[in-house]
Scaffold this motif. Structure first.
Motif, short mmCIF file in Angstrom:
data_model
loop_
_atom_site.label_atom_id
_atom_site.label_comp_id
_atom_site.label_asym_id
_atom_site.label_seq_id
_atom_site.Cartn_x
_atom_site.Cartn_y
_atom_site.Cartn_z
N MET A 1 3.69 -17.20 4.06
CA MET A 1 2.33 -17.30 3.69
C MET A 1 1.43 -17.52 5.02
N LEU A 2 1.98 -18.11 6.03
CA LEU A 2 1.17 -18.04 7.13
C LEU A 2 0.98 -16.90 8.31
N PHE A 3 2.23 -16.19 8.41
CA PHE A 3 2.38 -15.30 9.37
C PHE A 3 2.60 -13.81 8.73
N GLY A 4 2.74 -13.68 7.46
CA GLY A 4 3.09 -12.38 6.82
C GLY A 4 2.19 -11.53 6.32
N TRP A 5 0.75 -11.76 6.71
CA TRP A 5 -0.35 -10.93 6.31
C TRP A 5 -0.01 -9.60 6.60
N ASP A 6 0.33 -9.21 7.74
CA ASP A 6 0.47 -7.84 8.12
C ASP A 6 1.88 -7.30 8.07
N LYS A 7 2.91 -8.32 7.37
CA LYS A 7 4.26 -8.05 7.31
C LYS A 7 4.83 -7.62 5.70
N VAL A 8 4.06 -8.14 4.69
CA VAL A 8 4.16 -7.96 3.54
C VAL A 8 3.05 -7.24 2.70
N GLY A 9 3.09 -6.83 1.36
CA GLY A 9 1.85 -6.37 0.60
C GLY A 9 1.16 -7.64 0.20
N ARG A 10 -0.01 -7.18 -0.48
CA ARG A 10 -1.12 -8.05 -1.12
C ARG A 10 -0.09 -8.88 -2.00
N ARG A 11 0.63 -8.48 -2.99
CA ARG A 11 0.98 -9.05 -4.06
C ARG A 11 2.38 -9.96 -3.49
N GLY A 12 3.17 -9.37 -2.65
CA GLY A 12 4.12 -10.31 -1.97
C GLY A 12 3.69 -11.36 -1.30
N HIS A 13 2.53 -11.20 -0.50
CA HIS A 13 1.98 -12.29 0.26
C HIS A 13 1.65 -13.43 -0.78
N PHE A 14 0.86 -13.20 -1.99
CA PHE A 14 0.34 -13.78 -2.81
C PHE A 14 1.69 -14.52 -3.58
N ALA A 15 2.57 -13.76 -3.87
CA ALA A 15 3.86 -14.69 -4.54
C ALA A 15 4.50 -15.60 -3.65
N ALA A 16 4.33 -15.50 -2.21
CA ALA A 16 4.99 -16.46 -1.20
C ALA A 16 4.14 -17.79 -1.19
N THR A 17 2.59 -17.33 -1.31
CA THR A 17 2.07 -18.63 -1.56
C THR A 17 2.01 -19.18 -2.73
N VAL A 18 2.16 -18.90 -3.79
CA VAL A 18 2.39 -19.33 -5.08
C VAL A 18 3.74 -20.06 -4.84
N MET A 19 4.89 -19.62 -4.18
CA MET A 19 6.02 -20.27 -4.03
C MET A 19 5.93 -21.47 -3.07
N VAL A 20 4.89 -21.47 -2.35
CA VAL A 20 4.83 -22.86 -1.46
C VAL A 20 4.05 -23.77 -2.12
N ALA A 21 3.08 -23.52 -3.11
CA ALA A 21 2.30 -24.36 -4.05
C ALA A 21 3.36 -24.82 -4.77
N VAL A 22 4.19 -24.00 -5.65
CA VAL A 22 5.33 -24.61 -6.57
C VAL A 22 6.27 -25.58 -5.76
N GLY A 23 6.35 -25.21 -4.60
CA GLY A 23 7.33 -26.15 -3.89
C GLY A 23 6.87 -27.42 -3.71
N THR A 24 5.82 -27.79 -3.38
CA THR A 24 5.20 -28.83 -3.11
C THR A 24 5.08 -29.68 -4.52
N LEU A 25 4.95 -29.08 -5.67
CA LEU A 25 4.89 -29.78 -6.78
C LEU A 25 6.17 -30.41 -7.23
N ILE A 26 7.44 -29.38 -7.03
CA ILE A 26 8.81 -29.73 -7.21
C ILE A 26 8.97 -30.99 -6.48
N SER A 27 8.54 -30.87 -5.02
CA SER A 27 8.80 -31.87 -4.12
C SER A 27 8.09 -33.37 -4.82
N THR A 28 7.12 -33.36 -5.33
CA THR A 28 6.29 -34.36 -5.84
C THR A 28 7.22 -34.84 -7.05
N PHE A 29 7.83 -34.03 -7.89
CA PHE A 29 8.78 -34.21 -9.10
C PHE A 29 9.94 -35.15 -8.44
#
Length: 480
Positions: A116-144
């Protein structure tokens, strides 16, 4: 000056560290979802403004995430140093729940955070968006998982006591204990609301300084739109949470309301007052007849137990809980009012040009975190004198350590926290002072095209916030 015992110092130390800690995960929870929405909108519309905002708030997220991890690690060690009797008694429940949080949430966040932070030039747009979503999901699972553990301490279920230790007998009942759904929703919404207020306050400050670019307007509009939905919803969830607390922790409700006598035929609501634990009364009370019954039981003549119904040693400190609850509720009412005014101004086409309202958003920007802390004080102080409600008293949960040992460690914590986290918060404020949408202030020929990559030289979360703020500060001021 009274001499504090080792138990009192241990409680102060835990309250101090958790107060620092809880702010940063709340910011991470809200910002992670906000960033995911921004990146999704950029992918859908191709508008540069969403990419600018996504990059900016990712830098803020990196700082908050880093400080949250550090403060969380320090806090967890206290279960062994200051609260070993609690760990020995209930560790078979709280230990696995916290382990699940690390295995399912923290590893997920940490694994995808680098992309999410360092992969803008390492993965494609969809791959980066998927990583961002996973980070957001991770924060919610942690809350759970964190809320499952804390809620079980408030309303324990699914257990047996064998050899003076808790033994889980039904993990589904342990996790989904009676108060868990209400606390999970209440805490999650609190994090989103606090983040919305921070984003709105940041944009409002820049509007006051004369910026009218699209990044600032979009931040202001999105944050206030979110607040308009979530603030009233939080009031509904809070009401349901109150009904649940009345059923399972009636002494906490009595302390929150400064209610000493059980009133037959309808309970009054103390709007203001000063609860006196020794005199067993609420001094200078301003009360409204039957309103307590209407709010707390949804009936005109609902009966609520007063604090005198409970043994003195089982009563929470009403003075603390009474006022922390009113700080939380009072700020919540102001948030709803702010959201309602924003809707009126939006319909009138004056949302970005009303300076007095923008000043209000700036003043309100920290109130989400203040209300969050006040709510945690209400929750935790209202549970006293129990650390596991009805099963283990706080006095029996402490480690056999001396007052000097706890006092010295507390002083070290205070000094180190203010140095380390003071610096981090200062840097965070400097980032917010710079503001989002910096790319829009550069000449059109020098701006990166939509979809351009971002390269970070660092490999640690805080390296994601790589702006040289001091050198760029003057340029932002000149533009304003």
């Amino acid at each position: 000056m009274p001499v504090l015992s080792a138990l009192e110092l241990a409680r102060i130390q835990f309250a101090f560290t958790v107060s620092f800690h809880i702010v940063f995960p709340a910011l991470s929870i809200g910002l992670a979802s906000f960033i995911a929405v921004l990146e999704g909108l950029w992918l859908k519309t191709g508008r540069q403004v969403y990419l600018d905002l996504c990059r900016f708030w990712s830098r803020v997220f990196a700082v908050g995430f880093g400080m949250g991890v550090v403060s969380g690690v320090v806090m967890s060690y206290q279960f062994g140093t200051n609260w070993s009797a609690f760990s020995n008694f209930a560790g078979s429940v709280t230990g696995p729940l916290l382990t699940y949080e690390v295995l399912t949430a923290f590893f997920l966040e940490a694994g995808f955070l680098g992309i999410m932070l360092f992969g803008w030039d390492k993965v494609g747009r969809r791959g980066h968006f998927a990583a961002t979503v996973m980070v957001a999901v991770g924060t919610l699972i942690s809350t759970f998982w964190i809320l499952a553990s804390n809620s079980w301490m408030q309303t324990p279920a699914g257990y047996a006591i064998v050899d003076n230790r808790i033994v889980p007998t039904d993990w589904f009942a342990v996790i989904f204990n009676p108060s868990f759904p209400y606390r999970l929703l209440h805490m999650s919404l609190s994090a989103f609301i606090a983040t919305s207020l921070l984003v709105a306050g940041t944009a409002g400050w820049h509007l006051l300084k004369g910026r009218r670019d699209q990044a600032i307007k979009t931040s202001f509009s999105m944050a206030l739109g979110m607040l308009l939905v979530l603030a009233p919803l939080q009031a509904v969830i809070g009401d349901a949470h109150g009904l649940n607390t009345l059923k399972h922790q009636p002494a906490k409700i009595a302390a929150m309301e400064g209610l000493w006598e059980t009133e037959k035929g309808g309970t009054s609501l103390n709007l203001f007052g000063i609860p006196d634990m020794e005199a067993e009364q609420t001094r200078y009370a301003v009360s409204i007849p039957h309103l307590g019954s209407l709010i707390l039981t949804h009936s005109w003549d609902g009966e609520i137990q007063g604090l005198k119904s409970f043994a003195p040693e089982d009563r929470p400190n009403s003075l603390v809980v009474f006022w922390s609850f009113r700080v939380m509720v009072g700020l919540g009412v102001l948030m709803i009012l702010l959201a309602a005014v924003s809707l009126a101004l939006r319909k009138g086409g004056r949302l970005y040009e009303t300076s007095w309202f923008q000043r209000c958003t700036v003043l309100m920007s920290p109130t989400g975190f203040i209300a969050l802390l006040a709510g945690w004080v209400t929750t935790e102080a209202g549970r006293q004198p129990w650390v596991v409600y009805g099963l283990l008293r706080t006095a029996d949960a402490a480690s056999p350590v001396s007052r000097q040992q706890v006092g010295v460690s507390l002083m070290i914590f205070v000094v180190v926290y203010f140095l380390v986290f003071g610096t981090g918060i200062y840097y965070l404020l400097k980032l917010l002072h710079k503001g989002p949408g910096a790319d829009e202030h550069t000449p059109a020929g020098e701006r990166e095209p939509i979809g351009a990559t971002v390269t970070y030289s660092g490999r640690r979360p805080l390296s994601g916030a790589d702006d040289r703020i001091e050198s760029e500060q003057q340029g932002g001021a000149d533009h304003a």
